[in-house]
Structures are given as C-alpha cells and as structure tokens.
Design a protein around this motif. Sequence first.
Motif, PDB file in Angstrom:
ATOM      1  N   ALA A 149      11.333  43.292  32.127  1.00  0.00           N
ATOM      2  CA  ALA A 149      11.459  44.686  32.587  1.00  0.00           C
ATOM      3  C   ALA A 149      10.667  44.952  33.864  1.00  0.00           C
ATOM      4  CB  ALA A 149      10.999  45.635  31.485  1.00  0.00           C
ATOM      5  N   SER A 150       9.734  44.061  34.197  1.00  0.00           N
ATOM      6  CA  SER A 150       8.912  44.273  35.394  1.00  0.00           C
ATOM      7  C   SER A 150       9.616  43.848  36.675  1.00  0.00           C
ATOM      8  CB  SER A 150       7.600  43.492  35.270  1.00  0.00           C
ATOM      9  OG  SER A 150       7.808  42.095  35.443  1.00  0.00           O
ATOM     10  N   HIS A 151      10.769  43.210  36.538  1.00  0.00           N
ATOM     11  CA  HIS A 151      11.495  42.695  37.713  1.00  0.00           C
ATOM     12  C   HIS A 151      12.865  43.360  37.784  1.00  0.00           C
ATOM     13  CE1 HIS A 151      12.646  40.050  40.918  1.00  0.00           C
ATOM     14  NE2 HIS A 151      13.564  39.421  40.201  1.00  0.00           N
ATOM     15  N   TYR A 154      16.220  41.303  37.912  1.00  0.00           N
ATOM     16  CA  TYR A 154      16.544  40.294  36.905  1.00  0.00           C
ATOM     17  C   TYR A 154      18.037  40.356  36.578  1.00  0.00           C
ATOM     18  CZ  TYR A 154      16.130  37.226  32.889  1.00  0.00           C
ATOM     19  OH  TYR A 154      16.272  36.164  32.026  1.00  0.00           O
ATOM     20  N   GLY A 155      18.690  39.215  36.633  1.00  0.00           N
ATOM     21  CA  GLY A 155      20.131  39.139  36.398  1.00  0.00           C
ATOM     22  C   GLY A 155      20.947  39.060  37.667  1.00  0.00           C
ATOM     23  N   PRO A 161      25.318  41.385  32.223  1.00  0.00           N
ATOM     24  CA  PRO A 161      24.564  42.478  31.601  1.00  0.00           C
ATOM     25  C   PRO A 161      23.438  41.932  30.747  1.00  0.00           C
ATOM     26  CG  PRO A 161      26.938  42.750  31.278  1.00  0.00           C
ATOM     27  CD  PRO A 161      26.735  41.387  31.837  1.00  0.00           C
ATOM     28  N   LEU A 162      22.362  42.685  30.631  1.00  0.00           N
ATOM     29  CA  LEU A 162      21.183  42.208  29.920  1.00  0.00           C
ATOM     30  C   LEU A 162      21.487  41.855  28.474  1.00  0.00           C
ATOM     31  CD1 LEU A 162      18.192  41.587  30.069  1.00  0.00           C
ATOM     32  CD2 LEU A 162      17.716  43.973  29.479  1.00  0.00           C
ATOM     33  N   ASP A 163      22.283  42.677  27.780  1.00  0.00           N
ATOM     34  CA  ASP A 163      22.561  42.366  26.376  1.00  0.00           C
ATOM     35  C   ASP A 163      23.346  41.059  26.247  1.00  0.00           C
ATOM     36  OD1 ASP A 163      24.837  43.400  27.519  1.00  0.00           O
ATOM     37  OD2 ASP A 163      25.387  44.653  25.809  1.00  0.00           O
ATOM     38  N   GLU A 164      24.239  40.812  27.223  1.00  0.00           N
ATOM     39  CA  GLU A 164      25.000  39.560  27.215  1.00  0.00           C
ATOM     40  C   GLU A 164      24.089  38.376  27.509  1.00  0.00           C
ATOM     41  OE1 GLU A 164      28.393  37.464  29.974  1.00  0.00           O
ATOM     42  OE2 GLU A 164      28.598  39.620  29.580  1.00  0.00           O
ATOM     43  N   MET A 165      23.131  38.579  28.405  1.00  0.00           N
ATOM     44  CA  MET A 165      22.193  37.503  28.728  1.00  0.00           C
ATOM     45  C   MET A 165      21.318  37.170  27.530  1.00  0.00           C
ATOM     46  SD  MET A 165      21.026  38.029  32.690  1.00  0.00           S
ATOM     47  CE  MET A 165      20.560  39.752  32.622  1.00  0.00           C
ATOM     48  N   HIS A 237      17.990  29.034  35.780  1.00  0.00           N
ATOM     49  CA  HIS A 237      17.852  29.415  37.190  1.00  0.00           C
ATOM     50  C   HIS A 237      17.586  30.911  37.358  1.00  0.00           C
ATOM     51  CE1 HIS A 237      20.115  25.577  38.654  1.00  0.00           C
ATOM     52  NE2 HIS A 237      18.877  25.341  38.257  1.00  0.00           N
ATOM     53  N   GLU A 238      18.148  31.713  36.479  1.00  0.00           N
ATOM     54  CA  GLU A 238      17.859  33.153  36.527  1.00  0.00           C
ATOM     55  C   GLU A 238      16.362  33.391  36.336  1.00  0.00           C
ATOM     56  OE1 GLU A 238      18.773  36.438  37.642  1.00  0.00           O
ATOM     57  OE2 GLU A 238      20.633  35.846  36.629  1.00  0.00           O
ATOM     58  N   ASN A 239      15.782  32.690  35.384  1.00  0.00           N
ATOM     59  CA  ASN A 239      14.355  32.861  35.118  1.00  0.00           C
ATOM     60  C   ASN A 239      13.496  32.285  36.237  1.00  0.00           C
ATOM     61  OD1 ASN A 239      15.159  34.049  32.765  1.00  0.00           O
ATOM     62  ND2 ASN A 239      14.566  32.365  31.423  1.00  0.00           N
ATOM     63  N   GLU A 240      13.939  31.184  36.811  1.00  0.00           N
ATOM     64  CA  GLU A 240      13.239  30.647  37.980  1.00  0.00           C
ATOM     65  C   GLU A 240      13.200  31.685  39.104  1.00  0.00           C
ATOM     66  OE1 GLU A 240      14.102  26.774  39.640  1.00  0.00           O
ATOM     67  OE2 GLU A 240      15.047  26.196  37.766  1.00  0.00           O
ATOM     68  N   CYS A 241      14.357  32.275  39.382  1.00  0.00           N
ATOM     69  CA  CYS A 241      14.444  33.296  40.445  1.00  0.00           C
ATOM     70  C   CYS A 241      13.434  34.415  40.206  1.00  0.00           C
ATOM     71  CB  CYS A 241      15.851  33.906  40.473  1.00  0.00           C
ATOM     72  SG  CYS A 241      17.101  32.957  41.304  1.00  0.00           S
TER      73      CYS A 241
END
Length: 448
Positions: A149-151, A154-155, A161-165, A237-241
Amino acid sequence: MSLRLYNSAARAKQDFVPINPDRLTMYVCGPTVYGRAHIGNFRPAVVFDVLQRLLRHVYGPDKLVYARNITDIDDKIMDKARAEGVSIEVITERYEALYLEDAATLGIERPDLHPHATTSIAAMVAMIETLVGKGHAYAAEGHVLFDVASHADYGSLSRRPLDEMIAGARVEVAPYKRNAADFVLWKPSTKDQAGWPSPWGRGRPGWHIECSAMIAESLGETIDIHGGGIDLTFPHHENECAQSACAHDGAPLANIWMHNGFLNFGGGEKMSKSLGNVQSVGDLTDAGWTGDELRLALLSAHYRQPLLWDDALLGQMRGRLDKWLRRLGDVPRGVRPPPPPAVIEALSDDLNTPAALAAIAGVEQDREALLGALAFLGLPGLAPERSRSAADIKGQDAGAARIDALVAQRTAARQARDWVESDRLRDALAAEGIVLEDGPGGTIWRRG
C-alpha cells in the motif's frame, strides 16, 4: 539502423536508447539450483544470449555488462538437502554445475557476471534496512515485509487488479501482514535451517529482494534491460519493480523489460516441473538430438510467442542444420566472418529470430555469409563438439548431392507451376524415405 525492443512495461516496441552507450547493462533471472533445469528454463538463456551478441555487435564487444544470477538459497533447496541428508552447498553446487554444462551444450556464452544470492546477503540486508527506514517495509514476528500500500505504482508492470494479483500469487495469508498482498523480504530461520545475522534476527532473504539487491550491487540502480520468462512478470518482477523504486527514491529498476513465452507441448500444456512433464537438455541429447538442434529449435519462433515443442520441430531443425552443414563443409576453428546485414536487420527488430533464419536463405550460396550468420546465432561450424560434422552427414547421406539436385528440380517445377512434375519428384523422394518441408526460406529435406 536502430535497435527496437518490445518493452513489457510499455506494451510496445521502443527504440533502445542506452543510459550510457559506453556501459550497457542487462540482467536476466537465472536458475534456482535445487534440481536440473528443463529445456524450457533455457529458452530465456538462449534468447538473451542472442541479444547480448547483438548488443556487443552494435555497441562494441566491451560495452555490455551482462549479469545472470544464481539463486542458491531457497526453501526448495533446503528441502532437497534435508531429504538427501547433505548440506545445501552439495545441492547447489551439483545443480549449478549441471546448469552450466547444459548451457554450454546449447552454445550459451557465459555472462560477464553471475552473482549468487548467498554472496549478496549484506546487500539485501542493507536494501531492506533502507525500505524499513523509508516506511515501505515493516518488521513483524521475525519477518520483514514490503508494504504494498505504500507504493502507488504497484501493479504497473503486470497491469493486473490487486485482487487478481493476490489470487495469482497464492500469497500466504498470515496474521502479521498488514495487507494480504504484502510480500516477504526477510524471514526467520530455525537452528537447523540456513540463516544469516540481521537486525531482525537470524534468518534468510525472501526471493524477490535477491534480484533487486544484486542488480543494485553489480550493475546500478537503473539498468537498461531486465529479462526473464513471462511467468516471472508477476509476482517476481512486479515486486522487484516496487521494492527497487521505493529504495531508490522512485528511480526505475529497468528502462526496458523483456519476457519470453513458454515452451508448450501438444494441447497447449506448458512444460513445468510442477506438472511433471519436463525434458532436460541431458534427456534430449541422450535421445540423440544435438545441442545445435536444440538451440535452433528454441530460436525458431519469436521469443515473445509460445513455442510448441515436439520431435517434429526438432526433426525440422535437424534437416535445416544438415543442409547448412553440407554447404559449409569443413570449417576451421576460430573462423568468424561478420554476420550478413540482413540477419542483423532482422534481429534489430525486437530480436526477430524467425526473420533472421529466413534471411539466411538469401545467403546460403555464399559460404562466408552463411558461416557468419550461423556463427552469430551460436550455431554450427564453430562448435563441432555440439554439432554433427559435415563429414558425418556426408557419410550418413551418401546420396546427399543427388537428393539436393532432385529437391532443386522440384523447386524449379513449383516455380514454373508444373504441379505434376513437382508431385512426381516429391513422391519419388518420399519413396526413398526423404521428408520435404516447404517454408518461407525454401525447401529442406531430412531422412524420415
């Protein structure tokens, strides 16, 4: 001629503009060494091997710094070591050696850097401390987690969408998490587990922090190209970003993200260890296929597209390679003519290897140009230990010249639209067990 690459983050081809033309940087996610890699795992290694050759050709051989990591600490590694009653080093050294052996079989050149997770723990701890200090991560029950939530962005890479992720990541729902999507940067280790000291207690890194820390440590905060398989887009890679941008005051981790497609079997089922349908390079060479045939098969489709993997594909590649080797004859070691411009032009359009292979058809009669094209793609002539030699092929196909002549007659008949003669020649060759394969680059033949 400009180099254009498809940027997964932008969903478009873009002109490649290096951050520093004198020091290009590229990082590709490497193996987690708990088991032997399968042939699908080597698709990114082969694809980005061709890209690093292209970048060195365009910008200069010493202008690129290319890194491919080794993940040598992971729960699967620890489970394997426990099952065998050995140290994790026994497992990681065994499977890293096999990976490098298989990579050599496929003609993959060693990267400039091959950072290991276990030798970059200090860099990971330092990055986690930075994230905690900036309010993007928090400690809880011996863990440190990234606060999604701090970024706000993200995504942005996977655009899901966050729920899909959350559902796609199969994240662990733990009571110490602030949000379900928060991911682990550091986790505690028990006495019988591998671990390192940290401000949060003895533990080990989460998977995602490894690459961000190793990239920053060896290449810089922002690199030119980050590559890997399409399955890594989310969550890895999403988390790396996210964690890299937050650690580096919004600086992007990479300017261009590139992802290759899956290898699929018939019916569209992807090759996967979890599905139990894998083939290793060793399995395939034991079955009689050469490293060059496997490499050419991996390059036969555009890297972003799925590739149907079966014996029919490998048979086509064998026929094509045999034809080229007959035309090359014996090639002295170390001979490397420059690649034809048409091949470089094709590869400069988002690494279009099918177009590059089709361009070879236009230079097949020019022995030097043919050799230059194949050498640039990491194919036969320069690596006889990975190829069936021209002498072997001539010995096996004693009537090769006669068959070549009949195929040429059939091609001429087709061009003259003399279908009766074309069919007669095809049937005559089929009666001898010769399989013809017509394609945009011409007709190749192989023994059925």
